[in-house]
Design a protein around this motif. Structure first.
Motif, mmCIF file in Angstrom:
data_model
loop_
_atom_site.group_PDB
_atom_site.id
_atom_site.type_symbol
_atom_site.label_atom_id
_atom_site.label_comp_id
_atom_site.label_asym_id
_atom_site.label_seq_id
_atom_site.Cartn_x
_atom_site.Cartn_y
_atom_site.Cartn_z
ATOM 1 N N MET A 1 0.824 -1.197 0.000
ATOM 2 C CA MET A 1 0.000 0.000 0.000
ATOM 3 C C MET A 1 0.856 1.244 0.000
ATOM 4 S SD MET A 1 -1.439 2.660 1.799
ATOM 5 C CE MET A 1 -1.460 2.454 3.549
ATOM 6 N N THR A 2 1.947 1.241 0.737
ATOM 7 C CA THR A 2 2.797 2.422 0.802
ATOM 8 C C THR A 2 3.348 2.797 -0.567
ATOM 9 O OG1 THR A 2 3.430 1.900 3.063
ATOM 10 C CG2 THR A 2 4.851 3.410 1.849
ATOM 11 N N ALA A 3 3.843 1.818 -1.304
ATOM 12 C CA ALA A 3 4.399 2.111 -2.625
ATOM 13 C C ALA A 3 3.322 2.650 -3.551
ATOM 14 C CB ALA A 3 5.053 0.862 -3.213
ATOM 15 N N ALA A 4 2.131 2.059 -3.502
ATOM 16 C CA ALA A 4 1.028 2.524 -4.346
ATOM 17 C C ALA A 4 0.604 3.937 -3.947
ATOM 18 C CB ALA A 4 -0.150 1.564 -4.251
ATOM 19 N N MET A 5 0.553 4.200 -2.648
ATOM 20 C CA MET A 5 0.176 5.538 -2.180
ATOM 21 C C MET A 5 1.193 6.571 -2.664
ATOM 22 S SD MET A 5 -0.127 7.002 1.715
ATOM 23 C CE MET A 5 1.612 7.421 1.822
ATOM 24 N N LEU A 6 2.474 6.257 -2.536
ATOM 25 C CA LEU A 6 3.503 7.210 -2.965
ATOM 26 C C LEU A 6 3.495 7.387 -4.472
ATOM 27 C CD1 LEU A 6 6.419 6.242 -0.577
ATOM 28 C CD2 LEU A 6 4.955 8.271 -0.468
ATOM 29 N N ALA A 7 3.300 6.291 -5.220
ATOM 30 C CA ALA A 7 3.245 6.400 -6.684
ATOM 31 C C ALA A 7 2.064 7.262 -7.107
ATOM 32 C CB ALA A 7 3.151 5.010 -7.307
ATOM 33 N N PHE A 8 0.914 7.040 -6.475
ATOM 34 C CA PHE A 8 -0.267 7.852 -6.772
ATOM 35 C C PHE A 8 0.016 9.322 -6.473
ATOM 36 C CE2 PHE A 8 -3.947 10.166 -5.361
ATOM 37 C CZ PHE A 8 -4.888 9.896 -6.320
ATOM 38 N N THR A 9 0.588 9.600 -5.302
ATOM 39 C CA THR A 9 0.818 10.987 -4.882
ATOM 40 C C THR A 9 1.817 11.681 -5.802
ATOM 41 O OG1 THR A 9 0.333 10.334 -2.607
ATOM 42 C CG2 THR A 9 1.445 12.451 -2.928
ATOM 43 N N CYS A 114 3.540 7.530 7.806
ATOM 44 C CA CYS A 114 3.101 8.275 8.981
ATOM 45 C C CYS A 114 1.870 9.113 8.607
ATOM 46 C CB CYS A 114 4.231 9.187 9.462
ATOM 47 S SG CYS A 114 4.667 10.451 8.260
ATOM 48 N N THR A 115 1.288 9.731 9.595
ATOM 49 C CA THR A 115 0.097 10.560 9.363
ATOM 50 C C THR A 115 0.394 11.688 8.378
ATOM 51 O OG1 THR A 115 -0.724 10.035 11.563
ATOM 52 C CG2 THR A 115 -1.637 11.990 10.510
ATOM 53 N N THR A 116 1.562 12.294 8.476
ATOM 54 C CA THR A 116 1.904 13.391 7.564
ATOM 55 C C THR A 116 1.914 12.913 6.120
ATOM 56 O OG1 THR A 116 3.185 14.482 9.286
ATOM 57 C CG2 THR A 116 3.659 15.120 7.016
ATOM 58 N N ALA A 117 2.595 11.783 5.859
ATOM 59 C CA ALA A 117 2.646 11.265 4.487
ATOM 60 C C ALA A 117 1.248 10.905 3.993
ATOM 61 C CB ALA A 117 3.575 10.058 4.416
ATOM 62 N N ARG A 118 0.433 10.302 4.868
ATOM 63 C CA ARG A 118 -0.946 9.962 4.472
ATOM 64 C C ARG A 118 -1.758 11.216 4.162
ATOM 65 N NH1 ARG A 118 -2.736 4.696 5.795
ATOM 66 N NH2 ARG A 118 -1.172 3.542 6.943
ATOM 67 N N LEU A 119 -1.618 12.252 4.974
ATOM 68 C CA LEU A 119 -2.405 13.471 4.752
ATOM 69 C C LEU A 119 -1.982 14.183 3.472
ATOM 70 C CD1 LEU A 119 -2.706 14.820 8.396
ATOM 71 C CD2 LEU A 119 -4.489 13.745 6.996
ATOM 72 N N ILE A 120 -0.703 14.163 3.159
ATOM 73 C CA ILE A 120 -0.264 14.741 1.883
ATOM 74 C C ILE A 120 -0.907 13.961 0.741
ATOM 75 C CG2 ILE A 120 1.718 15.087 0.351
ATOM 76 C CD1 ILE A 120 3.360 15.573 2.974
ATOM 77 N N ALA A 121 -0.874 12.637 0.823
ATOM 78 C CA ALA A 121 -1.483 11.800 -0.220
ATOM 79 C C ALA A 121 -2.979 12.090 -0.337
ATOM 80 C CB ALA A 121 -1.233 10.327 0.079
ATOM 81 N N GLU A 122 -3.659 12.219 0.799
ATOM 82 C CA GLU A 122 -5.095 12.511 0.769
ATOM 83 C C GLU A 122 -5.373 13.854 0.104
ATOM 84 O OE1 GLU A 122 -6.077 10.074 4.865
ATOM 85 O OE2 GLU A 122 -6.905 12.097 4.644
ATOM 86 N N TRP A 126 -5.745 10.647 -2.700
ATOM 87 C CA TRP A 126 -5.558 9.271 -2.248
ATOM 88 C C TRP A 126 -6.601 8.915 -1.193
ATOM 89 C CZ3 TRP A 126 -3.176 4.812 -3.089
ATOM 90 C CH2 TRP A 126 -3.115 3.898 -2.038
ATOM 91 N N THR A 127 -7.113 7.690 -1.253
ATOM 92 C CA THR A 127 -7.985 7.187 -0.189
ATOM 93 C C THR A 127 -7.467 5.822 0.243
ATOM 94 O OG1 THR A 127 -9.525 6.041 -1.653
ATOM 95 C CG2 THR A 127 -9.994 8.359 -1.153
ATOM 96 N N GLU A 128 -7.804 5.437 1.452
ATOM 97 C CA GLU A 128 -7.382 4.137 1.991
ATOM 98 C C GLU A 128 -7.918 2.987 1.159
ATOM 99 O OE1 GLU A 128 -5.315 3.439 4.494
ATOM 100 O OE2 GLU A 128 -4.937 5.531 4.978
ATOM 101 N N GLU A 129 -9.020 3.210 0.458
ATOM 102 C CA GLU A 129 -9.637 2.135 -0.325
ATOM 103 C C GLU A 129 -8.897 1.870 -1.625
ATOM 104 O OE1 GLU A 129 -11.513 4.887 0.835
ATOM 105 O OE2 GLU A 129 -11.932 3.731 2.656
ATOM 106 N N MET A 130 -7.990 2.741 -2.007
ATOM 107 C CA MET A 130 -7.257 2.542 -3.270
ATOM 108 C C MET A 130 -6.300 1.370 -3.119
ATOM 109 S SD MET A 130 -6.524 6.359 -4.603
ATOM 110 C CE MET A 130 -7.813 7.268 -5.400
#
Ligand SMILES: [Zn+2]
Length: 131
Positions: A1-9, A114-122, A126-130
Motif C-alpha cells: 500500500m505504501t508504494a502505491a500511495m507514494l506512486a499515486f501521490t 506516517c500521518t503526515t505522508a498519508r495526509l499529503i497523499a489525501e 488518495w484514499t485508503e480504499e485505493m
C-alpha cells in the motif's frame, strides 16, 4: 500500500505541476466589476482569463499557478522528510513512558506511512480504499 500511495501521490503532483506550468501566466489577480453585477475578472499579467462571480474569481486567483507550484514544492519536501526508513518514518516519533536520567522521554519511531505522508497523499486524492 505504501508504494502505491507514494506512486499515486507523485503522479498526482506531477500532473498538477504540468497543468500549472502550462497555464497562462503565473500570478493571477482579480479585477471586480463596478457595475453592481457581482462579477469579476480573473487576470494574469497580460490578459483577462475569465469572468465569473467575484467570490469564485477570488478563489481561482488564490489558487493561481504560482501558488499551486509553491504548494507542490512544499509537499515534495515534506514527503522527502517523512521518508520510509525500513518501515518507519524518518522523522515522526512518539514519546514513550520511559525516561532517561534527566527525565527526558525516550521516543519510538512511528510506522510508515506516517500521518503526515498519508495526509499529503489525501490532499492529492488518495484514499485508503485505493489498491
Ligand atoms: Zn512522518
Amino acid at each position: 500500500m505504501t508504494a502505491a500511495m507514494l506512486a499515486f501521490t507523485h503522479a498526482a503532483m506531477d500532473a498538477a505541476q504540468r497543468i500549472a506550468e502550462a497555464a497562462s501566466g503565473n500570478e493571477w489577480l482579480v479585477a471586480a466589476d463596478n457595475d453592481g453585477s457581482g462579477n469579476a475578472w480573473v487576470m494574469n499579467e497580460d490578459m483577462h482569463l475569465l469572468e465569473t462571480e467575484e467570490p469564485t474569481a477570488r478563489h481561482i486567483a488564490r489558487h493561481d499557478p504560482a501558488a499551486v507550484l509553491r504548494r507542490i514544492a512544499a509537499d515534495r519536501r515534506l514527503l522527502e522528510l517523512h521518508a520510509d526508513d525500513y518501515g518507519f518514518c524518518a522523522v515522526c516519533a512518539r514519546a514513550t513512558e520511559e525516561t532517561n536520567s534527566l527525565g527526558h522521554a525516550f521516543h519510538d519511531s512511528l510506522p510508515y506511512p506516517c500521518t503526515t505522508a498519508r495526509l499529503i497523499a489525501e490532499g492529492y486524492g488518495w484514499t485508503e480504499e485505493m489498491p
